[in-house]
Design a protein around this motif. Structure first.
Motif, PDB file in Angstrom:
ATOM      1  N   ALA A  20       2.421   3.159   2.023  1.00  0.00           N
ATOM      2  CA  ALA A  20       2.085   4.438   2.641  1.00  0.00           C
ATOM      3  C   ALA A  20       2.505   4.441   4.099  1.00  0.00           C
ATOM      4  O   ALA A  20       2.396   3.425   4.790  1.00  0.00           O
ATOM      5  N   GLY A  21       2.994   5.603   4.556  1.00  0.00           N
ATOM      6  CA  GLY A  21       3.469   5.709   5.923  1.00  0.00           C
ATOM      7  C   GLY A  21       2.889   6.895   6.665  1.00  0.00           C
ATOM      8  O   GLY A  21       2.275   7.790   6.068  1.00  0.00           O
TER       9      GLY A  21
ATOM     10  N   ILE B 211       6.512  14.073   9.434  1.00  0.00           N
ATOM     11  CA  ILE B 211       5.203  13.596   9.863  1.00  0.00           C
ATOM     12  C   ILE B 211       4.112  14.414   9.151  1.00  0.00           C
ATOM     13  O   ILE B 211       3.363  15.147   9.789  1.00  0.00           O
ATOM     14  N   PRO B 212       4.013  14.317   7.827  1.00  0.00           N
ATOM     15  CA  PRO B 212       2.905  14.998   7.156  1.00  0.00           C
ATOM     16  C   PRO B 212       1.609  14.217   7.396  1.00  0.00           C
ATOM     17  O   PRO B 212       1.607  13.174   8.054  1.00  0.00           O
ATOM     18  N   LYS B 213       0.497  14.701   6.840  1.00  0.00           N
ATOM     19  CA  LYS B 213      -0.780  13.987   6.989  1.00  0.00           C
ATOM     20  C   LYS B 213      -0.664  12.560   6.473  1.00  0.00           C
ATOM     21  O   LYS B 213      -1.227  11.637   7.042  1.00  0.00           O
ATOM     22  N   HIS B 214       0.034  12.410   5.385  1.00  0.00           N
ATOM     23  CA  HIS B 214       0.156  11.100   4.740  1.00  0.00           C
ATOM     24  C   HIS B 214       1.461  11.070   3.952  1.00  0.00           C
ATOM     25  O   HIS B 214       1.786  12.040   3.273  1.00  0.00           O
ATOM     26  N   ILE B 215       2.202   9.987   4.058  1.00  0.00           N
ATOM     27  CA  ILE B 215       3.453   9.836   3.322  1.00  0.00           C
ATOM     28  C   ILE B 215       3.262   8.724   2.294  1.00  0.00           C
ATOM     29  O   ILE B 215       2.966   7.577   2.658  1.00  0.00           O
ATOM     30  N   GLU B 216       3.417   9.062   1.044  1.00  0.00           N
ATOM     31  CA  GLU B 216       3.408   8.050  -0.012  1.00  0.00           C
ATOM     32  C   GLU B 216       4.813   7.471  -0.101  1.00  0.00           C
ATOM     33  O   GLU B 216       5.785   8.211  -0.230  1.00  0.00           O
ATOM     34  N   ILE B 217       4.917   6.142   0.012  1.00  0.00           N
ATOM     35  CA  ILE B 217       6.212   5.484  -0.128  1.00  0.00           C
ATOM     36  C   ILE B 217       6.397   5.209  -1.617  1.00  0.00           C
ATOM     37  O   ILE B 217       5.810   4.288  -2.163  1.00  0.00           O
ATOM     38  N   ILE B 218       7.177   6.050  -2.274  1.00  0.00           N
ATOM     39  CA  ILE B 218       7.399   5.919  -3.713  1.00  0.00           C
ATOM     40  C   ILE B 218       8.309   4.730  -3.994  1.00  0.00           C
ATOM     41  O   ILE B 218       8.032   3.906  -4.862  1.00  0.00           O
ATOM     42  N   SER B 219       9.402   4.623  -3.232  1.00  0.00           N
ATOM     43  CA  SER B 219      10.341   3.522  -3.441  1.00  0.00           C
ATOM     44  C   SER B 219      11.258   3.398  -2.236  1.00  0.00           C
ATOM     45  O   SER B 219      11.828   4.384  -1.790  1.00  0.00           O
ATOM     46  N   VAL B 220      11.382   2.188  -1.736  1.00  0.00           N
ATOM     47  CA  VAL B 220      12.367   1.872  -0.704  1.00  0.00           C
ATOM     48  C   VAL B 220      13.177   0.697  -1.235  1.00  0.00           C
ATOM     49  O   VAL B 220      12.613  -0.259  -1.773  1.00  0.00           O
ATOM     50  N   ILE B 221      14.475   0.792  -1.089  1.00  0.00           N
ATOM     51  CA  ILE B 221      15.359  -0.293  -1.495  1.00  0.00           C
ATOM     52  C   ILE B 221      16.415  -0.462  -0.419  1.00  0.00           C
ATOM     53  O   ILE B 221      16.850   0.520   0.192  1.00  0.00           O
TER      54      ILE B 221
ATOM     55  N   ILE C 178       4.310   2.427   9.105  1.00  0.00           N
ATOM     56  CA  ILE C 178       3.305   2.221   8.059  1.00  0.00           C
ATOM     57  C   ILE C 178       1.953   2.786   8.501  1.00  0.00           C
ATOM     58  O   ILE C 178       1.536   2.600   9.651  1.00  0.00           O
ATOM     59  N   SER C 179       1.268   3.463   7.562  1.00  0.00           N
ATOM     60  CA  SER C 179      -0.074   3.971   7.846  1.00  0.00           C
ATOM     61  C   SER C 179      -1.152   3.116   7.190  1.00  0.00           C
ATOM     62  O   SER C 179      -2.259   3.014   7.710  1.00  0.00           O
ATOM     63  N   LEU C 180      -0.866   2.535   6.039  1.00  0.00           N
ATOM     64  CA  LEU C 180      -1.834   1.689   5.341  1.00  0.00           C
ATOM     65  C   LEU C 180      -1.257   0.306   5.065  1.00  0.00           C
ATOM     66  O   LEU C 180      -1.765  -0.690   5.547  1.00  0.00           O
ATOM     67  N   THR C 181      -0.184   0.264   4.261  1.00  0.00           N
ATOM     68  CA  THR C 181       0.452  -1.003   3.922  1.00  0.00           C
ATOM     69  C   THR C 181       1.869  -0.758   3.429  1.00  0.00           C
ATOM     70  O   THR C 181       2.161   0.321   2.924  1.00  0.00           O
ATOM     71  N   GLY C 182       2.686  -1.748   3.595  1.00  0.00           N
ATOM     72  CA  GLY C 182       4.050  -1.740   3.048  1.00  0.00           C
ATOM     73  C   GLY C 182       4.248  -3.032   2.278  1.00  0.00           C
ATOM     74  O   GLY C 182       4.516  -4.081   2.861  1.00  0.00           O
ATOM     75  N   GLU C 183       4.047  -2.972   0.974  1.00  0.00           N
ATOM     76  CA  GLU C 183       4.173  -4.160   0.121  1.00  0.00           C
ATOM     77  C   GLU C 183       5.648  -4.380  -0.187  1.00  0.00           C
ATOM     78  O   GLU C 183       6.273  -3.564  -0.859  1.00  0.00           O
TER      79      GLU C 183
END
Length: 140
Positions: free
Chosen positions: A43-44, A65-75, A110-115
């Protein structure tokens, strides 16, 4: 950043709240002095995405810059240009309205975590500047 697993061929890291992903990945590559491929979910809070305009020979970018960005997939990958690591990453994201957007990642906070899962390559992969495209391209 927190290292969860670190072996010769694979690492798993957690990129933490407030950290900028590309900077973390670049630093990790410098530390190991190697190239790698990676993928990430999480999440970012900010994503700056780019689109390369070949006619103009430059990246056009837009900041999300929305309230919350869901990181669906980064490659992406880390290669080297003039002895410096270069991050090349693309991502797909969604907002609170379940609308998706994506592109070439210029910046990602990152707003929460970037696994992140890293697959180490056995040697440095080099890029060279290409006059025709204006890009740094993989070379042998």
């Amino acid at each position: 950043m927190k290292i969860i697993l670190d072996s010769k061929n694979k690492s798993i890291i957690r990129i933490d709240k407030g950290e900028e992903c590309l900077s973390v990945l670049k630093s990790f590559a410098q530390e190991k002095n190697l190239s790698f491929n990676f993928s990430m979910i999480g999440a970012g809070s900010l994503a700056e995405l780019g689109y390369y305009d070949l006619a103009e020979r430059k990246y056009l970018s837009k900041i999300f810059i929305p309230k919350h960005i869901e990181i669906i997939s980064v490659i992406g990958n880390i290669t080297w240009y003039e002895n410096e690591p270069v991050v090349h990453a693309h991502g797909v994201f969604s907002n609170e309205n379940y609308e998706s957007f994506g592109g070439h990642i210029v910046k990602l906070i990152i707003s929460l975590t970037g696994e992140t899962i890293i697959d180490w390559l056995p040697e440095k992969i080099i890029k060279k500047y290409d006059d025709e495209t204006g890009l740094k391209l993989l070379c042998k």
